[in-house]
Design a protein around this motif. Structure first.
Motif, mmCIF file in Angstrom:
data_model
loop_
_atom_site.group_PDB
_atom_site.id
_atom_site.type_symbol
_atom_site.label_atom_id
_atom_site.label_comp_id
_atom_site.label_asym_id
_atom_site.label_seq_id
_atom_site.Cartn_x
_atom_site.Cartn_y
_atom_site.Cartn_z
ATOM 1 N N VAL A 163 0.854 -1.189 0.000
ATOM 2 C CA VAL A 163 0.000 0.000 0.000
ATOM 3 C C VAL A 163 0.891 1.240 0.000
ATOM 4 C CG1 VAL A 163 -1.829 1.257 1.186
ATOM 5 C CG2 VAL A 163 -1.799 -1.247 1.254
ATOM 6 N N LEU A 164 0.729 2.086 -1.013
ATOM 7 C CA LEU A 164 1.586 3.248 -1.217
ATOM 8 C C LEU A 164 0.736 4.510 -1.336
ATOM 9 C CD1 LEU A 164 3.814 1.572 -3.955
ATOM 10 C CD2 LEU A 164 4.343 1.762 -1.511
ATOM 11 N N TYR A 165 1.267 5.622 -0.765
ATOM 12 C CA TYR A 165 0.505 6.868 -0.761
ATOM 13 C C TYR A 165 1.465 8.035 -0.972
ATOM 14 C CZ TYR A 165 -3.017 10.273 0.955
ATOM 15 O OH TYR A 165 -3.897 11.316 1.089
ATOM 16 N N PRO A 166 1.719 8.397 -2.223
ATOM 17 C CA PRO A 166 2.690 9.461 -2.508
ATOM 18 C C PRO A 166 2.124 10.854 -2.263
ATOM 19 C CG PRO A 166 1.744 8.653 -4.546
ATOM 20 C CD PRO A 166 1.191 7.777 -3.450
ATOM 21 N N CYS A 167 3.057 11.808 -2.050
ATOM 22 C CA CYS A 167 2.650 13.185 -1.768
ATOM 23 C C CYS A 167 3.017 14.153 -2.868
ATOM 24 C CB CYS A 167 3.254 13.656 -0.445
ATOM 25 S SG CYS A 167 5.044 13.955 -0.525
ATOM 26 N N ASP A 168 3.903 13.751 -3.794
ATOM 27 C CA ASP A 168 4.239 14.679 -4.872
ATOM 28 C C ASP A 168 4.463 13.920 -6.172
ATOM 29 O OD1 ASP A 168 6.918 13.754 -4.978
ATOM 30 O OD2 ASP A 168 7.742 15.790 -4.992
ATOM 31 N N ALA A 169 4.723 14.664 -7.234
ATOM 32 C CA ALA A 169 4.754 14.078 -8.579
ATOM 33 C C ALA A 169 5.925 13.125 -8.776
ATOM 34 C CB ALA A 169 4.795 15.200 -9.615
ATOM 35 N N HIS A 170 7.125 13.524 -8.353
ATOM 36 C CA HIS A 170 8.277 12.649 -8.552
ATOM 37 C C HIS A 170 8.153 11.377 -7.737
ATOM 38 C CE1 HIS A 170 10.761 16.322 -9.974
ATOM 39 N NE2 HIS A 170 10.388 15.599 -11.012
ATOM 40 N N GLN A 171 7.651 11.503 -6.518
ATOM 41 C CA GLN A 171 7.440 10.312 -5.688
ATOM 42 C C GLN A 171 6.423 9.385 -6.349
ATOM 43 O OE1 GLN A 171 5.394 10.582 -1.713
ATOM 44 N NE2 GLN A 171 7.479 10.223 -0.958
ATOM 45 N N THR A 172 5.372 9.947 -6.882
ATOM 46 C CA THR A 172 4.351 9.145 -7.559
ATOM 47 C C THR A 172 4.946 8.378 -8.730
ATOM 48 O OG1 THR A 172 2.650 10.760 -6.957
ATOM 49 C CG2 THR A 172 2.128 9.209 -8.728
ATOM 50 N N GLY A 173 5.703 9.067 -9.559
ATOM 51 C CA GLY A 173 6.283 8.428 -10.734
ATOM 52 C C GLY A 173 7.187 7.270 -10.364
ATOM 53 N N ARG A 174 8.043 7.480 -9.362
ATOM 54 C CA ARG A 174 8.945 6.419 -8.932
ATOM 55 C C ARG A 174 8.175 5.217 -8.396
ATOM 56 N NH1 ARG A 174 14.138 6.499 -10.835
ATOM 57 N NH2 ARG A 174 14.916 8.641 -10.833
ATOM 58 N N LEU A 175 7.122 5.471 -7.626
ATOM 59 C CA LEU A 175 6.367 4.374 -7.037
ATOM 60 C C LEU A 175 5.572 3.621 -8.104
ATOM 61 C CD1 LEU A 175 5.177 5.988 -3.693
ATOM 62 C CD2 LEU A 175 7.022 4.329 -4.033
ATOM 63 N N VAL A 176 5.061 4.318 -9.099
ATOM 64 C CA VAL A 176 4.370 3.640 -10.204
ATOM 65 C C VAL A 176 5.318 2.654 -10.876
ATOM 66 C CG1 VAL A 176 3.392 3.976 -12.514
ATOM 67 C CG2 VAL A 176 2.674 5.447 -10.631
ATOM 68 N N ALA A 177 6.557 3.082 -11.087
ATOM 69 C CA ALA A 177 7.543 2.197 -11.707
ATOM 70 C C ALA A 177 7.918 1.045 -10.783
ATOM 71 C CB ALA A 177 8.790 3.002 -12.079
ATOM 72 N N GLU A 178 8.058 1.325 -9.492
ATOM 73 C CA GLU A 178 8.410 0.281 -8.522
ATOM 74 C C GLU A 178 7.342 -0.803 -8.464
ATOM 75 O OE1 GLU A 178 10.926 -0.305 -6.191
ATOM 76 O OE2 GLU A 178 12.159 1.246 -7.124
ATOM 77 N N MET A 179 6.093 -0.400 -8.567
ATOM 78 C CA MET A 179 4.985 -1.348 -8.448
ATOM 79 C C MET A 179 5.070 -2.465 -9.471
ATOM 80 S SD MET A 179 1.896 1.375 -7.820
ATOM 81 C CE MET A 179 0.522 0.225 -7.705
ATOM 82 N N ALA A 180 5.581 -2.159 -10.658
ATOM 83 C CA ALA A 180 5.610 -3.147 -11.742
ATOM 84 C C ALA A 180 6.446 -4.363 -11.386
ATOM 85 C CB ALA A 180 6.137 -2.507 -13.019
ATOM 86 N N GLY A 181 7.419 -4.198 -10.490
ATOM 87 C CA GLY A 181 8.294 -5.305 -10.147
ATOM 88 C C GLY A 181 7.937 -6.019 -8.867
ATOM 89 N N LEU A 182 6.829 -5.644 -8.244
ATOM 90 C CA LEU A 182 6.426 -6.257 -6.980
ATOM 91 C C LEU A 182 5.533 -7.463 -7.227
ATOM 92 C CD1 LEU A 182 5.581 -3.015 -4.959
ATOM 93 C CD2 LEU A 182 7.736 -4.288 -4.987
#
Length: 616
Positions: free
Chosen positions: A435-454
């Protein structure tokens, strides 16, 4: 093609083995298995194409037992195909056995997805059929065996609409209409027309048959295979407990082994060991496994105002460019979730599911089962409709990415029906979830990419309104981590926030600093798994944790923080600010203030804690 008499013999064996498996277990659903035995025998005896030695063969047909309680029939079919031994068949439902009460893919490579929660097989089958028709472009067929009771589920009709709209002529639903449910007759009993009319209205080709007539069944399967432009449903009139007079079409026997299994077996002609030569799949090649390029995430200037939902859409489109195995689905809110960015750049890998959230998640599960990496998005509030599908996805071990936008009271004037206020609790409770909850745009982008490998179910929460970019484009955000945004040796307490409340916490910290009160601020972007190390260190240094979340107090960030202290060590002072009232319509700023989670409320709570001496 196996002869009619040989197929009838296979069907008798399937009935016998279903009885034997349930008798050995002392539980199970043999009568529900017996009604569909002829349907299964004809399927595996001449129409189903599958290589049991190579379950990942791209040309294999796919089979889903939607009526998962009839698992004895499935396992008996595996034995008839030579995939299981008789000895293993009789381990049914026993501890350590691969043959669970309802089938799961955890130990059996031929099981596509977990079933047992009725009404889910056909929706997932639609996802698999979409993969075959629009993505894989391989002529395998998807066969789904349903029970008539589950046709009362709305999810079945979401699936029927979707399949008809997409012209999925590679999909066949076989409905075992045996008239009897768990506690008595089904709503429509043997009135096949009641089902036929609804399927036909959704664009399906409908075939009505006697489900115990081997020749009739074979012709129906041939008709399904030759029908172009429409999915096919075969409505088969059957008898529950078929073949044994003591249980045939009798109420009150659902989910019970037969009282006299030996007599029933003799009535069916005794134990046999017939082997079925399942047809080989056509030669095929899967083309979607290649990752096609380097990922270039969008870049923003620190201080820019960008909504995390917008950053999600931008990052997903970029990820789709870098990876040809990424697909996106949306629930007719793509202009709000920003999934439309992916749809415009990669229309061949985008699926519009309309306002059908159960089908949205089910299609994602089906696509994941075929090797794709799906991202499915809608409003966070609406994903709760599909919770049972999410729960079953976890049991299946499905790798799906779910994205809920418009979270919390911060959405403003739309009011409580549109506000995701329970979603963190829902997804934190799912086995193996992230469960991920980003606060800004760069954090969101990185987490979207991270999710693909989980692995497992991954959930990303995004916000509607623009928020300041506070991180640089090179910042890393490992799953399970957090970011300490303010810290000093003089900190009196720690404010833990995520998403929109991070910005409120930073503003509160500035205000408190002017009053001579130093506070630490942690951005808890990974809500599950939670960063235990950083939270424990903050507790040791400051003595008190103040959590602030745009979510109900139950199950969200406050509970995630508390989980960091469940190892027996002393629990620090923990104070929670969360949405405790029922919101109405108001501006985002007014909503945050009314909920007591804006900067002023955070500062006031911190002052009160300091004045009361509960923090050092």
């Amino acid at each position: 093609m196996t002869s009619i008499s040989e197929l009838a013999d296979v069907a008798r064996q399937l009935r016998v083995d279903s009885i034997r498996a349930a008798a050995a277990a002392g539980s199970g659903h043999p009568t529900s298995s017996m009604s569909a035995a002829d349907l299964m025998a004809v399927l595996i005896g001449g129409h189903f194409r599958y290589d049991f030695e190579r379950p990942a063969h791209p040309g294999n047909d796919r089979f889903i037992l939607s009526k998962g309680h009839a698992s004895p029939l499935l396992y008996a079919a595996y034995k008839a195909a030579g995939a299981l031994t008789d000895e293993e068949l009789l381990t049914f439902r026993k501890e350590g056995s691969r043959l669970e009460g309802h089938p799961t893919p955890r130990a059996l490579p031929w099981v596509e997805v977990a079933t047992g929660s009725l009404g889910q097989g056909l929706p997932v089958g639609v996802g698999m059929a979409l993969s075959g028709k629009r993505l894989d472009r391989i002529p395998y067929r998807v066969w789904v065996l349903c029970g008539d009771s589950e046709l009362a589920e709305g999810s079945v009709w979401e699936a029927a609409e979707h399949a008809g709209y997409e012209h999925l002529d590679n999909l066949t639903a076989i409905v075992d209409v045996n008239r009897l449910g768990q506690r008595g007759p089904t709503r429509h009993e043997w009135r096949l027309a009641a089902y036929a009319d609804r399927f036909a209205a959704s664009g399906w080709h409908v075939v009505e048959i006697d489900g115990h007539d081997i020749d009739d069944i074979g012709r129906a399967y041939d008709e399904a295979a030759s029908t172009a432009g429409q999915p096919t449903v075969i409505l088969a009139r059957t008898l529950k407990g078929k073949g044994v007079a003591a249980v045939e079409d009798r109420e009150g026997l659902h989910g019970k082994p037969l009282r006299d299994p030996e007599a029933a077996i003799q009535e069916l002609g005794g134990v046999r060991d017939v082997r079925v030569e399942v047809r080989e799949p056509a030669a095929a090649r899967a083309m979607h496994a290649v990752r096609s390029g380097h990922l270039e995430l969008p870049r923003h200037e620190v201080g820019d105002a960008v909504a995390t939902r917008t950053a999600y859409g931008q990052a997903l489109a970029a990820l789709g460019t870098a990876r040809g195995d990424v697909v996106a689905l949306d629930g007719e809110v793509g202009d709000s979730t920003r999934a439309e960015y992916f749809a415009k750049e990669h229309p061949d890998r985008f699926f519009e599911c309309y306002i059908a959230e159960q089908q949205l998640v089910a299609a994602a599960v089906g696509l994941a089962a075929r090797g794709w990496v799906p991202y499915a998005s809608t409003f966070a509030a609406f994903l709760t409709r599909a919770h049972d599908f999410v729960r079953m996805a976890a049991i299946s071990g499905a790798g799906i990415n779910l994205v809920g936008s418009h979270a919390g009271v911060a959405i403003g004037q739309d009011g409580p029906s549109q506000m995701g206020l329970e979603d963190l609790a829902v997804f934190r409770a799912v086995h193996g979830s992230t469960v991920l909850y980003p606060c800004d745009a760069h954090q969101t982008g990185r987490l979207v990419a991270e999710m693909a490998g989980l692995e497992g179910v991954r959930y990303l929460r995004t916000s509607r309104g623009d928020t300041p970019v506070i991180y640089g484009p090179g910042e890393e955000f490992p799953v399970g981590g957090s970011k300490v945004l303010r810290a000093s040796d003089a900190d009196r307490l720690t404010v833990v926030a995520a998403g929109v409340t991070v910005h409120e916490a930073l503003a509160a910290a500035e205000t408190l600093d002017g009053a001579g009160i130093q506070v630490r601020v942690i951005d808890l972007y990974s809500v599950k798994p939670v960063d235990r190390t950083t939270l424990r260190e903050a507790a040791e240094r400051t003595g008190c944790l103040l959590t602030v979340e745009d979510h109900r107090p139950e199950g969200g960030i406050g509970d995630a923080v508390l989980d960091a202290f469940t190892d027996g060590r002393p629990v620090p002072r923990l104070v929670r600010l969360a949405v405790r009232r029922m919101p109405g319509s108001a501006s985002p700023a007014e909503q945050l203030r009314a909920a007591g989670i804006d900067a002023d409320s955070i500062a006031a709570a911190a002052r009160l804690l300091v004045e009361q001496g509960v923090v050092r």
